[in-house]
Design a protein around this motif. Structure first.
Motif, PDB file in Angstrom:
ATOM      1  N   ASP A  89       0.834  -1.186   0.000  1.00 39.18           N
ATOM      2  CA  ASP A  89       0.000   0.000   0.000  1.00 39.18           C
ATOM      3  C   ASP A  89       0.873   1.242   0.000  1.00 39.18           C
ATOM      4  O   ASP A  89       0.871   2.042   0.929  1.00 39.18           O
ATOM      5  N   VAL A  90       1.615   1.404  -1.106  1.00 37.28           N
ATOM      6  CA  VAL A  90       2.632   2.455  -1.151  1.00 37.28           C
ATOM      7  C   VAL A  90       2.024   3.840  -1.050  1.00 37.28           C
ATOM      8  O   VAL A  90       2.506   4.688  -0.301  1.00 37.28           O
ATOM      9  N   ALA A  91       0.955   4.081  -1.796  1.00 32.88           N
ATOM     10  CA  ALA A  91       0.375   5.428  -1.805  1.00 32.88           C
ATOM     11  C   ALA A  91      -0.126   5.812  -0.417  1.00 32.88           C
ATOM     12  O   ALA A  91       0.087   6.935   0.040  1.00 32.88           O
ATOM     13  N   ALA A  92      -0.767   4.871   0.268  1.00 32.11           N
ATOM     14  CA  ALA A  92      -1.280   5.201   1.597  1.00 32.11           C
ATOM     15  C   ALA A  92      -0.137   5.424   2.582  1.00 32.11           C
ATOM     16  O   ALA A  92      -0.262   6.192   3.524  1.00 32.11           O
ATOM     17  N   ARG A  93       0.976   4.750   2.354  1.00 29.72           N
ATOM     18  CA  ARG A  93       2.108   4.898   3.272  1.00 29.72           C
ATOM     19  C   ARG A  93       2.855   6.207   3.042  1.00 29.72           C
ATOM     20  O   ARG A  93       3.269   6.877   3.981  1.00 29.72           O
ATOM     21  N   PHE A  94       3.041   6.564   1.785  1.00 30.94           N
ATOM     22  CA  PHE A  94       3.895   7.710   1.473  1.00 30.94           C
ATOM     23  C   PHE A  94       3.134   8.948   1.002  1.00 30.94           C
ATOM     24  O   PHE A  94       3.707  10.022   0.931  1.00 30.94           O
ATOM     25  N   GLY A  95       1.867   8.800   0.640  1.00 29.35           N
ATOM     26  CA  GLY A  95       1.097   9.946   0.174  1.00 29.35           C
ATOM     27  C   GLY A  95       0.833   9.891  -1.323  1.00 29.35           C
ATOM     28  O   GLY A  95       0.753   8.812  -1.917  1.00 29.35           O
TER      29      GLY A  95
END
Ligand code: SF4
Length: 471
Positions: free
Chosen positions: A439-445
């Motif tokens: 869940d890269v987007a949720a982790r980094f924005g």
């Protein structure tokens, strides 16, 4: 002959004092420091051991611990023994089995403010409570079933506090009325919310300070009672059970009185100022100051590790503290010695100015230290420091695991290949939560640039910072 059943031990790939994990640059050995405190003699022992059995590079972690990189093959057992002999292992009776020492080491994940006991704004000194809690954690074999990543925060209301690091359990001191016993707010899977924060993570209940150690143990037992095998962290369990339910079950189990009224839900802690890790700040005892600095990219060599205890003995009380921002803090410096202490710390290469480019960059081990790394993040961070625009804080990560940051940095450069990164900007809402690596987007924005060279990333960071100012 009596039969003692042993609790099941969760297999772990996390480095620990007696579990040295292979990395690209050799073994990795993590040393947990209660309250982040390191005594001068222990620092010297680590420096000697790091030179004899590892690469000599010591890394500070985002949980105020440290790790020795490049442990030489065949030296693992001797390194662990030397560190344990220096008093750096869990405090359990010598007769206990080696597996129990590993378990006791794994559960010592209790984070305090680096200003615990000295911060002039603290509502209480959390250090005595922390000692009591650590003894309990280390002596309960059942806690072997917890993930070694399961972590706790004990917040005394200090101004120097990391409020963006999520924890499985958090406990935060509340303002006590005169003659009133301190109470601690309780929260699960997150961190205390400060007054200015818009993303609320309200407390679920509050407990008297004297009941806090028993409440922590009850919460851990309750977690183990009800969590399914694939629910390793509190955030996993909260998808199935409510936080209020878990806290109530724990209080019932331990026969502890809770406060659960509307004031608890509305409670917010005082704002924190992580910038107080840099430079000199007056302590609760106004005659004394703490002096802090950040080693570039969180790494110290053995020369630095030998010099720090000398500074701590010359100017302070013979100890220094590690912080969750991969920096160090020397407490108890008399006012007359502050200027000298700052100058000496700076001469060792520590950054005392929060605005220095390298003070605004963090990077994981990257491809030189880790097989998962797609780029040499440490070298690239040094390169980026030459052109980093003012006012931006950037995290370089070799892969989505985000080892260098427990929090969501304002900007993240996520490696896609050697020397190339995708750029993410933290979303103001919702608050960043620890999520799965997929869940890269949720982790980094939000991703605002793809496959960027460092030069292109610096230009985009400059434009993004200017547009934020214009908003
Ligand atoms: S973030 Fe990825 S590349 Fe960096 S140290 Fe962690 S696992 Fe390795």
């Amino acid at each position: 002959m009596s039969h003692v059943s042993l609790p099941s031990l969760r297999p772990s790939a996390c480095p620990a004092l007696s579990r040295i994990v292979a990395a690209r640059d050799g073994g990795l050995c993590r040393v947990k420091l209660p309250g982040g405190v390191l005594h001068a003699a222990q620092a010297l022992a680590i420096a000697d051991a790091a030179e004899a059995h590892a690469s000599g590079i010591v890394e500070l972690t985002n949980r105020a611990n440290l790790q020795l990189r490049g442990v030489k093959s065949g030296h693992e057992a001797e390194l662990s023994r030397r560190l344990r002999d220096a008093g750096l292992g869990p405090q359990i009776p010598a007769a206990q089995a080696a597996w129990q020492a590993t378990v006791a080491d794994d559960v010592r994940n209790l984070l305090l403010s680096p200003g615990a006991g000295i911060d002039e704004y603290a509502l209480c000194d959390t250090q005595p409570l922390a000692r009591e809690i650590l003894v309990l954690l280390q002596s309960e074999p059942r806690l072997a079933a917890l993930s070694p990543k399961f972590c706790l925060l004990l917040d005394g209301g200090e101004r120097l506090a990391a409020l963006d690091h999520p924890h499985d359990l958090w406990f935060a001191a509340m303002e006590a009325k005169a003659d009133d016993e301190p109470w601690f707010a309780i929260g699960l899977a997150g961190q205390p919310t400060a007054l200015q924060d818009t993303a609320a993570n309200p407390a679920l209940a509050a407990v008297r300070a004297r009941d806090l150690p028993a409440m922590i143990m009850a919460l851990l037992h309750t977690f183990l009672d009800v969590a399914a095998p694939d629910e390793n962290r509190m955030r996993d369990l909260l998808r199935r059970l409510s936080g209020a339910d878990i806290v109530t079950r724990a209080a019932t189990r331990a026969a502890i009185e809770l406060r659960c009224d509307s004031t608890i839900c509305a409670w917010r802690r005082a704002p924190a100022d992580p910038g107080r890790r840099f430079g000199a700040w007056r302590q609760r005892d106004a005659r004394l100051w703490h002096v802090g600095g950040q080693p570039p990219l969180g790494r110290i060599d053995t020369h630095g590790l030998r010099a720090l205890p000398m500074l701590a003995e010359e100017y302070g009380n013979g100890t220094f503290r590690l912080t969750p921002w991969q920096s160090v803090l020397i407490p108890d410096v008399p006012a007359a010695a502050v200027a000298d202490a700052k100058q000496r710390l700076a001469s060792l290469g520590f950054l005392l100015d929060a605005q220095a480019p390298l003070a605004r960059l963090i990077a994981c081990a990257g491809s030189t230290g880790c097989t998962k790394g797609l780029a040499d993040t440490k070298r690239d961070a040094l390169d980026l420091a030459q052109r980093l625009p003012d006012g931006v804080d950037v995290h370089l990560s070799g892969c989505p695991r985000s080892c260098a940051a427990a929090h969501c940095a304002p900007y993240t450069l996520l490696a896609v290949e050697a020397g190339r990164y995708d750029l993410y900007r933290q979303e103001p809402l919702p608050a960043c939560a620890p999520l799965t690596t997929s869940d890269v987007a949720a982790r980094f924005g939000v991703r605002i640039g793809t496959n960027l060279t460092l030069e292109a990333a610096a230009q985009l960071l400059g434009a993004a910072a200017r547009s934020t100012l214009d908003d």
